[in-house]
Design a protein around this motif. Structure first.
Motif, PDB file in Angstrom:
ATOM      1  N   GLN A   1      52.606  37.045  44.199  1.00 55.48           N
ATOM      2  CA  GLN A   1      52.753  37.311  42.850  1.00 55.48           C
ATOM      3  C   GLN A   1      53.208  36.366  41.586  1.00 55.48           C
ATOM      4  O   GLN A   1      51.661  36.114  41.427  1.00 55.48           O
ATOM      5  CB  GLN A   1      53.286  38.621  42.223  1.00 55.48           C
ATOM      6  CG  GLN A   1      52.620  39.226  40.558  1.00 55.48           C
ATOM      7  CD  GLN A   1      51.736  39.563  40.405  1.00 55.48           C
ATOM      8  OE1 GLN A   1      50.848  40.542  40.696  1.00 55.48           O
ATOM      9  NE2 GLN A   1      50.820  38.857  39.624  1.00 55.48           N
ATOM     10  N   ALA A   2      53.938  35.311  41.973  1.00 53.71           N
ATOM     11  CA  ALA A   2      54.322  34.623  41.815  1.00 53.71           C
ATOM     12  C   ALA A   2      53.516  33.781  41.675  1.00 53.71           C
ATOM     13  O   ALA A   2      52.978  32.411  40.931  1.00 53.71           O
ATOM     14  CB  ALA A   2      56.026  34.090  42.099  1.00 53.71           C
ATOM     15  N   ALA A   3      52.527  33.369  42.650  1.00 54.55           N
ATOM     16  CA  ALA A   3      51.787  32.398  43.168  1.00 54.55           C
ATOM     17  C   ALA A   3      50.720  32.412  42.560  1.00 54.55           C
ATOM     18  O   ALA A   3      49.707  31.738  42.039  1.00 54.55           O
ATOM     19  CB  ALA A   3      51.154  31.996  44.467  1.00 54.55           C
ATOM     20  N   GLU A   4      50.244  33.765  42.053  1.00 57.51           N
ATOM     21  CA  GLU A   4      48.695  34.066  41.859  1.00 57.51           C
ATOM     22  C   GLU A   4      49.250  33.714  39.964  1.00 57.51           C
ATOM     23  O   GLU A   4      48.803  33.167  39.579  1.00 57.51           O
ATOM     24  CB  GLU A   4      47.854  35.466  41.915  1.00 57.51           C
ATOM     25  CG  GLU A   4      47.267  36.024  40.980  1.00 57.51           C
ATOM     26  CD  GLU A   4      46.768  37.420  41.145  1.00 57.51           C
ATOM     27  OE1 GLU A   4      46.554  38.268  40.474  1.00 57.51           O
ATOM     28  OE2 GLU A   4      47.267  37.524  42.031  1.00 57.51           O
ATOM     29  N   ASP A   5      49.889  34.144  39.264  1.00 55.16           N
ATOM     30  CA  ASP A   5      50.575  33.647  38.610  1.00 55.16           C
ATOM     31  C   ASP A   5      50.717  32.198  37.266  1.00 55.16           C
ATOM     32  O   ASP A   5      50.091  32.369  36.830  1.00 55.16           O
ATOM     33  CB  ASP A   5      52.144  34.739  38.365  1.00 55.16           C
ATOM     34  CG  ASP A   5      52.398  36.334  38.241  1.00 55.16           C
ATOM     35  OD1 ASP A   5      51.179  37.326  37.235  1.00 55.16           O
ATOM     36  OD2 ASP A   5      53.561  36.575  37.816  1.00 55.16           O
TER      37      ASP A   5
ATOM     38  N   THR B   1      42.919  35.526  27.189  1.00 54.76           N
ATOM     39  CA  THR B   1      43.886  36.146  27.711  1.00 54.76           C
ATOM     40  C   THR B   1      44.114  35.993  29.327  1.00 54.76           C
ATOM     41  O   THR B   1      43.174  36.509  29.968  1.00 54.76           O
ATOM     42  CB  THR B   1      44.191  37.201  27.216  1.00 54.76           C
ATOM     43  OG1 THR B   1      44.078  37.862  27.727  1.00 54.76           O
ATOM     44  CG2 THR B   1      44.293  37.495  25.693  1.00 54.76           C
ATOM     45  N   LEU B   2      45.469  35.598  29.674  1.00 54.32           N
ATOM     46  CA  LEU B   2      45.945  35.353  31.141  1.00 54.32           C
ATOM     47  C   LEU B   2      45.303  37.349  31.574  1.00 54.32           C
ATOM     48  O   LEU B   2      45.042  37.017  32.972  1.00 54.32           O
ATOM     49  CB  LEU B   2      47.221  35.426  31.596  1.00 54.32           C
ATOM     50  CG  LEU B   2      47.410  34.320  31.290  1.00 54.32           C
ATOM     51  CD1 LEU B   2      49.108  33.896  31.518  1.00 54.32           C
ATOM     52  CD2 LEU B   2      46.818  33.394  32.252  1.00 54.32           C
ATOM     53  N   GLU B   3      45.644  38.101  31.092  1.00 57.14           N
ATOM     54  CA  GLU B   3      45.409  39.602  31.436  1.00 57.14           C
ATOM     55  C   GLU B   3      43.904  39.911  31.612  1.00 57.14           C
ATOM     56  O   GLU B   3      43.467  40.105  32.741  1.00 57.14           O
ATOM     57  CB  GLU B   3      45.886  40.512  30.597  1.00 57.14           C
ATOM     58  CG  GLU B   3      47.075  40.858  30.772  1.00 57.14           C
ATOM     59  CD  GLU B   3      47.283  39.571  29.587  1.00 57.14           C
ATOM     60  OE1 GLU B   3      47.673  39.136  28.672  1.00 57.14           O
ATOM     61  OE2 GLU B   3      48.938  39.794  29.372  1.00 57.14           O
ATOM     62  N   GLU B   4      43.066  39.050  30.954  1.00 57.92           N
ATOM     63  CA  GLU B   4      41.539  39.431  30.453  1.00 57.92           C
ATOM     64  C   GLU B   4      40.919  38.625  32.207  1.00 57.92           C
ATOM     65  O   GLU B   4      39.981  39.172  33.001  1.00 57.92           O
ATOM     66  CB  GLU B   4      40.890  38.786  29.444  1.00 57.92           C
ATOM     67  CG  GLU B   4      40.971  39.184  28.170  1.00 57.92           C
ATOM     68  CD  GLU B   4      40.662  39.413  26.163  1.00 57.92           C
ATOM     69  OE1 GLU B   4      39.959  39.805  25.732  1.00 57.92           O
ATOM     70  OE2 GLU B   4      40.551  37.295  27.171  1.00 57.92           O
ATOM     71  N   MET B   5      41.364  36.880  32.088  1.00 60.14           N
ATOM     72  CA  MET B   5      40.827  36.375  33.356  1.00 60.14           C
ATOM     73  C   MET B   5      41.214  36.664  34.617  1.00 60.14           C
ATOM     74  O   MET B   5      41.055  36.918  35.316  1.00 60.14           O
ATOM     75  CB  MET B   5      42.044  35.261  33.015  1.00 60.14           C
ATOM     76  CG  MET B   5      41.746  34.363  34.211  1.00 60.14           C
ATOM     77  SD  MET B   5      42.247  32.701  34.169  1.00 60.14           S
ATOM     78  CE  MET B   5      41.676  32.432  32.542  1.00 60.14           C
TER      79      MET B   5
ATOM     80  N   LEU C   1      38.668  38.542  37.373  1.00 62.37           N
ATOM     81  CA  LEU C   1      38.949  37.437  39.031  1.00 62.37           C
ATOM     82  C   LEU C   1      38.879  39.344  39.902  1.00 62.37           C
ATOM     83  O   LEU C   1      38.341  38.850  41.236  1.00 62.37           O
ATOM     84  CB  LEU C   1      40.003  37.016  39.183  1.00 62.37           C
ATOM     85  CG  LEU C   1      39.971  35.729  38.527  1.00 62.37           C
ATOM     86  CD1 LEU C   1      41.481  34.716  38.102  1.00 62.37           C
ATOM     87  CD2 LEU C   1      39.438  34.622  39.150  1.00 62.37           C
ATOM     88  N   ALA C   2      39.299  40.127  38.986  1.00 59.10           N
ATOM     89  CA  ALA C   2      39.360  41.172  40.067  1.00 59.10           C
ATOM     90  C   ALA C   2      38.368  42.164  40.112  1.00 59.10           C
ATOM     91  O   ALA C   2      38.215  42.318  40.956  1.00 59.10           O
ATOM     92  CB  ALA C   2      40.938  42.514  39.753  1.00 59.10           C
TER      93      ALA C   2
END
Length: 93
Positions: A56-60, A80-84, A88-89
Motif C-alpha cells: 500500500q505504501a509503495a502504491e501510494d 484527484t488521487l482517489e479518482e486516479m 487504475l483499478a
C-alpha cells in the motif's frame, strides 16, 4: 524471513501443522505446488500484514509521483488521487 520451503499440495496436507509452525515460529514460508507450479504460500499472519502495508505504501508513493508529474507538466485536466486510483483499478476500457 528464513529460506522458503516448497512442497506439493499432498505433502502440505499431510504436514499442515508443520507448515503453520514454520511460518509462525521460524518465519519460513511454504510454497505449495500443483503440477509443478507454485500456486499458493503459507506465511505468518503478521508477515502478511506487513507485506500488505508495504504494498500500500509503495502504491501510494507511486500515485503521488504520478500526480506530482502531472502537475509539473501543467496538464489542464487533473484528477484527484482517489479518482486516479479508481481509474487504475478499473483497468483499460
Amino acid at each position: 524471513m528464513s529460506e522458503s520451503v516448497t512442497a506439493t499440495m499432498s505433502e502440505v496436507r499431510r504436514h499442515f501443522a508443520d507448515a503453520i509452525e514454520r511460518a509462525r515460529h521460524e518465519h519460513t514460508p511454504t510454497f505449495i505446488t500443483q503440477r509443478g507450479k507454485a500456486t499458493a504460500a503459507i506465511v505468518d499472519a503478521d508477515e502478511y500484514r506487513r507485506l500488505l502495508r508495504l504494498e500500500q505504501a509503495a502504491e501510494d508513493e507511486w500515485l503521488n509521483r504520478l500526480a506530482d508529474e502531472s502537475e509539473r507538466e501543467g496538464r489542464e485536466h487533473t484528477i484527484t488521487l482517489e479518482e486516479m486510483a479508481r481509474e487504475l483499478a478499473q483497468g483499460p476500457e
